[in-house]
Design an enzyme around this catalytic site. Sequence first.
Site, PDB file in Angstrom:
ATOM      1  N   ASN A   1      63.958  96.045  79.025  1.00 22.58           N
ATOM      2  CA  ASN A   1      65.392  95.913  78.713  1.00 22.58           C
ATOM      3  C   ASN A   1      66.272  95.817  79.956  1.00 22.58           C
ATOM      4  OD1 ASN A   1      65.850  98.492  79.708  1.00 22.58           O
ATOM      5  ND2 ASN A   1      65.543  99.464  77.722  1.00 22.58           N
TER       6      ASN A   1
ATOM      7  N   CYS B   1      65.105  89.320  70.539  1.00 21.41           N
ATOM      8  CA  CYS B   1      64.870  90.597  71.221  1.00 21.41           C
ATOM      9  C   CYS B   1      65.674  91.606  70.421  1.00 21.41           C
ATOM     10  CB  CYS B   1      65.283  90.527  72.685  1.00 21.41           C
ATOM     11  SG  CYS B   1      66.861  89.702  72.983  1.00 21.41           S
TER      12      CYS B   1
END
Lengths: 515, 631
Positions: free
Chosen positions: B273, B336
């Site tokens: 991330n 995502c």
Amino acid sequence: MEFAELIKTPRVDGVVLHRPFMPTVEGTLCLTGHHLILSSRQDNTEELWLLHANIDSIEKRFVGSLGTIIVKCKDLRVIQLDIPGMEECLNIASSIEALSTLDSVSLMYPFFYRPLFEVIEDGWQLFVPEEAFKDLESMTDEWRLSEVNKDFSVCPSYPSLLTVPKDIDDESLCKAASFRHGGRFPVLSYYHKKNGMVMMRAAQPLTGTNGRRCKEDEKLINATLCAGKRGYIIDTRTIAVAQQAKARGGGFEQEANYAQWRRIHKAIERSNVLQEGLIKLVEACNDQSHSMDRWLSKLEASNWQSNVKEILTTACLAAQCIDREGASVLVHGTEGTDSTLQVTSLAQIILDPACRTIRGFEALIEREWLQAGHPFQQRCAQSAYSNGKPRSEAPVFLLFLDCVWQILRQFPCSFQFNENFLIMLFEHAYASQFGTFLGNSVAERLKLLLSQKTVSLWSWVNRPQELERFLNPLYEPNNLVIWPSVAPQSLLLWEVPLQMHEMPKEHMDCEISMC
Amino acid sequence: MSHVESVEYVKLLNKYAEKKSALGTLYLTATHLIYVEQTNNARTETWVLHHHIVSVEKLPLTASGCPLLIRCKTFQLLHLLFQRERDCQDVYQSLLRLSQPVKEEELYAFLYNPHQNEEDRRQGWEFISVANDFSRMGLSNDYWEISHLNKNYEICSTYPSILGVPKNASVAVVTGSAKFRSRGRLPVLSYYHKDTKAAICRCSQPLSGLTSRCVEDEQMLQAISQANPNCPFIYVVDTRPKLNAMANRAAGKGYENEDNYSNIRFQFQGIENIHIMRNSLQKLLEVCSVKSPSMSDYLTGLENSGWLRHIKSVMDAGVFLAKAVCEERASVLVHCSDGWDRTAQVCSLACILLDPYYRTIKGLMVLIEKEWISFGHKFSHRCGHLDTDPKEVSPVFTQFLECVWQLSEQFPCVFEFNEHYLIEIHNQVYACQYGNFIGNCQKERLDMRLHEKTFSLWPHLLKNQHLYRNPLYRRSLESTVLRPSTLPLHFKFWCGMYNHYDRGMHPKQSVLDQLLSLTQKQEEGERTMTELQRQLAVADGVLPDPSGPINTPTEQDSPSEKTPTAPFVQSNGSCLPLVNGDAEEAGPGAEKCIDKEGAEPGATEHDLTSSEDKPVSVETEHSKEEVQESS
């Protein structure tokens, strides 16, 4: 001895050759005294001709009656042969093993090779010390060519002619020789025309634990200093290693006895450590885990890039002493045949534009490696894949070429030759049809009658047809000193010799030459 | 806005050789920090855009003065030394304010005027059009159409107004699917591959939680699958590590359950991330700024930063997509969490691998406009344009540019542009000189009326495209799909980006520059030849003389570059800050060659690239700079 005795099965049909990232070839495998040949016997398909001398190790595998031999070469190529029939496979494998580990130099291929080209310019006569001395004479009269070593009794690893200070007589040279490891007394390596400073090289002084000294040795190197000037001794070993050497009779120059010299210690690894590094590096490249962290930590652990950095740094130091400090330099390590030569030859590439031409680079390799007594045969007997117990193998020359590649990458327009030229030298140092890299010294080469019985690599390379491949299209002669950066970010991994992996799809050099 | 305007006797420290440090005057303007060094007749200027400054740090007082460390988003590092503590404090305060604007209107783009009229401005903004790219791909066709359902940004506020959707997805399916996706970012077309009829689609994570499902969303994926007659299934690629995706399930989000969707093949890709990426870059930059690291320190630092591992993970995912499309002829749906970071990276990278158009100078602009700007990559937040939440900042776009660079290293002939182009785009993204990268999505940009108040970067880049050309580019290779190696061995550290201002580390002669200048010479030569042939024909009476007096053929370059009024909006300072920067920072001997070891020779006096020993090409490069500065 007849090679035929070693060849149990000279020919097998239906053999499949796998090479990385090339189409497989099926054909007939033939063994000759010096080559492993695979040919599909069709037009326009490439044949494989592999010198037995290039084979570092082999592995056998069997699945049913299909045998597989994996051949790992000294030039780091890996190929696979699928051979039908267990007996044939075993025979081929044992023949290759026997033929690739012949000990006698005179059985090597160069003694059997007959060139298919006309030798116009004999490479054996191309770089004789007398010629180099003539150049020197045109610049200075401080030096003379001594024949003290004409029968190689003073120093077996030196050539017969050596450049020494004019005022030092042969008798003093002999005394100095007895004070240096292997008789390698200080001799001229390079004369810097710009300011008249010189670089000399030698082996370690034999001071031993009780601090022996030798007046002639001191006088010899002092003779190279101008009045009131100081010089630098670059010891390629760390101070700790140099101290330890005393216990074995070696040592380093004591300040008290060499008052006009300042000693600097660097940390170039010894050759056996370099060999371990090569093995680890090749292992890291072959790691199939594809993990970035693992690759980087293995690369780091191999110390290969650290070695490149240290060697280049030391060469820059030597060059800086000469060009910037205006001081003369003496370089040595222990034997004076490995790290010393890396440093002196790289320093010349930095300082002397002539060394960046093809001829000049060939001359440099002749002068600073072959004639200076780098033991090529010992160092290149085995490579990264060898199963044998390492004796004195070490990638000293490969590291030198790697360093040259680093400088070439940073100064892509300052060299007449390209990367291919360096790769070619690497390959021929390990296995070749030419006699140039056979033997460990001038004396050994004379004894082997190489210049009469074999062809010189230079005779072949310097033919215009071959030379074309090695020319750098961007070359613009430049008379300047070129200072490479030795920051870790500036030093890349030289991938090409580590050819076990697919190369980038396109190659810059050939693209550029097509422009 | 009051701030210090100038301070004299400021030292600009040279990282490698303190003796080489410059003494000069520091100026602060509304937009730039300018450092001027005057030695004899040479005047060197370093221009740093305030927006490029990421941090200003006062270091502890030393005997020689008060040091101030300025770090830039372009990875430039300025180490200043003030004589007086007060000056240092004043500059520090001023820079803090100048480098961290609070409101959008304070951004440079709203002041900057490249002397274009309104018509030029309008044309500039229309130059790159995502709609045109859809038609280039062959939309609309039997399977895909362009939908205007989002024209008021009602279905998804962070999506563009036009969307590519499967023809057989009804309005109910589209809107229903949007409700089941995080922030309404429903599955839409990113790239349509004409040859295989396979598509790359993108979205955000489904709001599936542990058990939820949504018929419309399932139908949407079904529709995407049916839009590709060549493959019975689609890949659903979640670019996150599995653990992260699972954690999201607890929060009512998550990933597709293969049991609920027919004919999907689900796949995680494991890209980390934004927070991990931000920290990784931080560590990488620490490694880059170490003064004289050993090789071992450097390699260990590189490994510990994880940076190349992350780059490889993005590349691996991009390669997976490209392979699925061109080898399996399968469509892929990528997401995502929100679908604006990793998704943008992976989709745009796959586009470059699949389609040679995106490897051209204009094609890359289109790609950035399409996958990044219009699909709502939050440039304002990720680049920290304004003084907002530092946790939102992340080098996501930088990583994309690096992936392109890594590809160009493996395939030196397939990109029309060179490294300078990527670096210039990177600088411009952070510069806020043009409006393109301001705001977080199309709707925000519309609300800010950026097209009326600012100019577009793309025409500016196109005008300078000669600087960005790759002389090795070969169009004949065009149709190839790139199949890069993703072995760790083939990823390199991008010295040209992260150590850009440490010129001493770069090759001293550049193959690129050499080839560019040769190409230019060749072009000039050809022009001269053509002209001489024409003159010859005129002289021979074969051709009439249309032009009157004969012009010298080399006078082709237009002398009138734009001439800005505001003194601090000069093109050399703002558009190409590196041109000025390098004279200083790079300076001779920027990288010393030898480790300092007490009284060694050389440890003190080295000047490894003093002008006398500079290779020829560097000399000429230098003189070029001077020409630019004086103009």
